[in-house]
Design a protein around this motif. Structure first.
Motif, short mmCIF file in Angstrom:
data_model
loop_
_atom_site.label_atom_id
_atom_site.label_comp_id
_atom_site.label_asym_id
_atom_site.label_seq_id
_atom_site.Cartn_x
_atom_site.Cartn_y
_atom_site.Cartn_z
N ILE A 116 2.62 41.74 32.14
CA ILE A 116 1.54 42.49 31.50
C ILE A 116 1.74 42.61 29.99
O ILE A 116 0.80 42.96 29.27
N ASN A 117 2.95 42.30 29.49
CA ASN A 117 3.17 42.31 28.05
C ASN A 117 3.36 40.90 27.50
O ASN A 117 3.95 40.72 26.43
N ALA A 118 2.85 39.90 28.19
CA ALA A 118 3.02 38.51 27.77
C ALA A 118 2.39 38.26 26.40
O ALA A 118 2.98 37.59 25.54
N LYS A 119 1.19 38.76 26.17
CA LYS A 119 0.50 38.52 24.90
C LYS A 119 1.29 39.11 23.74
O LYS A 119 1.48 38.47 22.70
N THR A 134 2.55 25.72 26.82
CA THR A 134 1.71 26.02 27.98
C THR A 134 1.01 27.36 27.75
O THR A 134 1.30 28.06 26.79
N THR A 135 0.11 27.69 28.68
CA THR A 135 -0.50 29.03 28.67
C THR A 135 0.15 29.93 29.72
O THR A 135 -0.33 31.02 29.97
N SER A 136 1.24 29.49 30.31
CA SER A 136 1.89 30.23 31.38
C SER A 136 2.79 31.33 30.84
O SER A 136 3.51 31.14 29.85
N ASP A 137 2.77 32.48 31.51
CA ASP A 137 3.69 33.57 31.16
C ASP A 137 5.15 33.14 31.28
O ASP A 137 6.02 33.68 30.59
N THR A 465 -3.89 44.00 27.85
CA THR A 465 -4.11 43.47 29.19
C THR A 465 -5.59 43.52 29.57
O THR A 465 -6.06 42.76 30.39
N VAL A 466 -6.32 44.46 28.98
CA VAL A 466 -7.69 44.73 29.37
C VAL A 466 -8.63 44.33 28.24
O VAL A 466 -8.33 44.53 27.07
N LEU A 467 -9.76 43.75 28.59
CA LEU A 467 -10.74 43.35 27.59
C LEU A 467 -11.32 44.57 26.88
O LEU A 467 -11.38 45.66 27.44
N PRO A 468 -11.81 44.40 25.64
CA PRO A 468 -12.36 45.53 24.89
C PRO A 468 -13.43 46.29 25.65
O PRO A 468 -13.48 47.52 25.60
N HIS A 469 -14.31 45.60 26.38
CA HIS A 469 -15.37 46.27 27.13
C HIS A 469 -14.80 47.24 28.14
O HIS A 469 -15.32 48.34 28.34
N GLU A 470 -13.67 46.85 28.76
CA GLU A 470 -13.05 47.72 29.76
C GLU A 470 -12.42 48.94 29.10
O GLU A 470 -12.42 50.03 29.65
#
Length: 475
Positions: A116-119, A134-137, A465-470
């Motif tokens: 959940i803290n990958a980004k 890659t795009t993998s965690d 982890t969550v999009l701005p809309h969320e």
């Protein structure tokens, strides 16, 4: 309805073996046993005196390792993975194990779960000069280990330091020059077990792989544990203090094979008890009980035994169609439902049918099955679900990543019933599920993650982890 979550939400299976002359061949069979956990990619990496070797590809295990493919994978140790990906995680570059080579030695990594803290970690590493392929965690761990290599730390200490920086759900198998390392997140969210095959040690996401290869199950990997396996034997230590034990409830409900055990509890028996508990919680006048193959059969048998309503094989599964739940696009899921199941007309015609299923996610499958049964002559279709309603997304690696796809979110049970066209709809209570599985009745500290049922997450959920809309909607 909420927007999609970011990141990779994957449900995979990992396998590892140390100390066997046919490590690659054993891994092939182990991955076969785990095929239900991922059907879009597979890979095996081995180590011998000449270094690391890897073979991986997109497709099923027998497609990736066809013909003489395994001959090039020599050595007495191996790790492997079967992979499911979301749209964002597709591509051969993301198929695992990932192999990393450097002047200080080679390393292969396979992973089940979601960080959940990958980004946050990727952004920090990139600022320090890391370049991701890659795009993998999973790749995050390799960069963290490499960054920790400066100084006089031992390899185990470098891995421990890197693991301690990860947040979320993870079950890692790491093959290095010095040994096979196995790690479980501090909450034990993803299943991972240790076994023994002769003098060799094996690890697997599920114990059903041990049964296939003839290995003996020893124990589950503990939350926060780093287990190192090499020629000296086993070395267990902590990279983090164990948190609140929270094994994913969907492992019991859907993902794990019925012949697997988690923490000594057989999945088939747990699901059967859920069916029995469900029959205690409701009373339905009906003529026949049928389960949706395959993961609901155990619960249907339990419901039938407890209710006294006879169980019949009312739905037949086409064995050559993959799981609709883990098909990446809605169009593929809808086509899959049509191809996947057929009603047995003589069983359901003129009958009041209790249809037992393990869960309702998007509602697509349930709606089509209810219609199938009624088109086949069922006079009533009562849907009973051997789990609570799924109302919240998962951030830990299960493909329940969109609130807009969760039919129970923001709807009453009767509203869901109307949408799927059933005559009645009943879900198992959370307390009933815990009781059936043998957990403490209190939801807190029950040993399972209930986030998808309750919205209460066992770890911190990072803002990115969550999009701005969320975020605007307060999630």
């Amino acid at each position: 309805m909420l927007a999609e979550l970011r990141g990779l939400n994957e449900e995979c299976g990992v396998f590892g073996i140390w100390g066997h002359d046919e490590a690659a061949q054993i891994s092939y069979y182990g991955l076969h046993a785990l095929q239900h956990r991922g059907q879009e990619g597979a890979g095996i990496a081995t180590k011998n005196g000449k270094g690391m070797h890897v073979l991986k590809g997109e497709g099923l295990v027998n497609e990736v390792f066809s013909g003489d493919a395994l001959k090039g994978l020599t050595g007495h140790t191996a790790i492997g993975q079967v992979r499911y990906t979301t749209e964002a995680g597709r591509g051969i570059e993301n198929v695992q194990p990932l192999v990393f080579r450097s002047t200080t030695g080679s390393m292969a990594i396979a992973h089940n779960g979601n960080l959940i803290n990958a980004k946050e970690l990727k952004e920090s590493l990139e600022q320090q000069g890391s370049i991701f392929q890659t795009t993998s965690d999973t790749e995050v761990l390799a960069h963290l280990i490499k960054r920790s290599s400066r100084g006089s730390l031992t390899q185990r200490d470098r891995v421990k330091k890197a693991l301690s920086m990860l947040k979320g759900a993870f079950a890692f198998v790491v093959l290095t020059e010095e040994g096979l390392m196995v790690a479980q997140d501090p909450n034990g969210l993803r299943p991972l077990s240790l076994g023994k095959l002769g003098d060799a040690y094996v690890v697997s996401s599920e114990t059903c792989a041990f049964d296939l290869i003839g290995a003996e199950t020893i124990r589950s990997i503990e939350p926060g544990e780093l287990l190192t396996i090499n020629n000296s034997g086993l070395h267990s230590e902590r990279f983090a203090q164990p948190g609140e034990r929270a094994i994913c409830s969907m492992e019991y409900v859907y993902f794990s094979r019925p012949d697997s055990d988690i923490d000594g509890l057989n999945i088939h028996m747990a699901r059967k008890r859920c069916g029995k508990q469900l029959a205690r919680e409701i009373k339905i006048d009906a003529d026949v009980v049928t389960g949706v193959p395959d993961s609901s059969i155990s619960a249907a048998i339990g419901f039938s035994e407890e209710s006294g309503i006879p169980y019949e094989l009312g739905l037949i599964k086409n064995r050559y169609v993959g799981r609709t739940f883990i098909q990446p696009t809605q169009a593929m899921r809808e086509r899959g439902v049509k191809m996947k199941l057929s009603p047995v007309h003589q069983v359901v015609e003129g009958k009041r049918v209790v249809m037992v299923d393990d869960s309702i996610v998007r509602g697509t499958t349930s709606k089509r099955i209810v219609k199938m049964l009624k088109d086949a002559g069922a006079t009533e279709v009562h849907v009973v679900i051997a789990a609570p309603p799924l109302v919240s997304p998962c951030f830990y690696g299960v493909d329940i990543s969109t609130d807009s796809e969760l039919i129970a979110t923001g709807r009453s049970v009767d509203e869901v019933r109307e949408l799927i066209g059933a005559d009645s709809l009943t879900f198992l209570s959370v307390e009933g599920m815990l009781q059936a599985i043998g957990r403490p009745a209190e939801m807190k500290n029950c040993g399972q993650c209930l986030a998808c049922f309750t919205g209460e997450y066992p770890t911190e959920i990072y803002a990115d982890t969550v999009l701005p809309h969320e975020k605007e909607l307060g999630r």
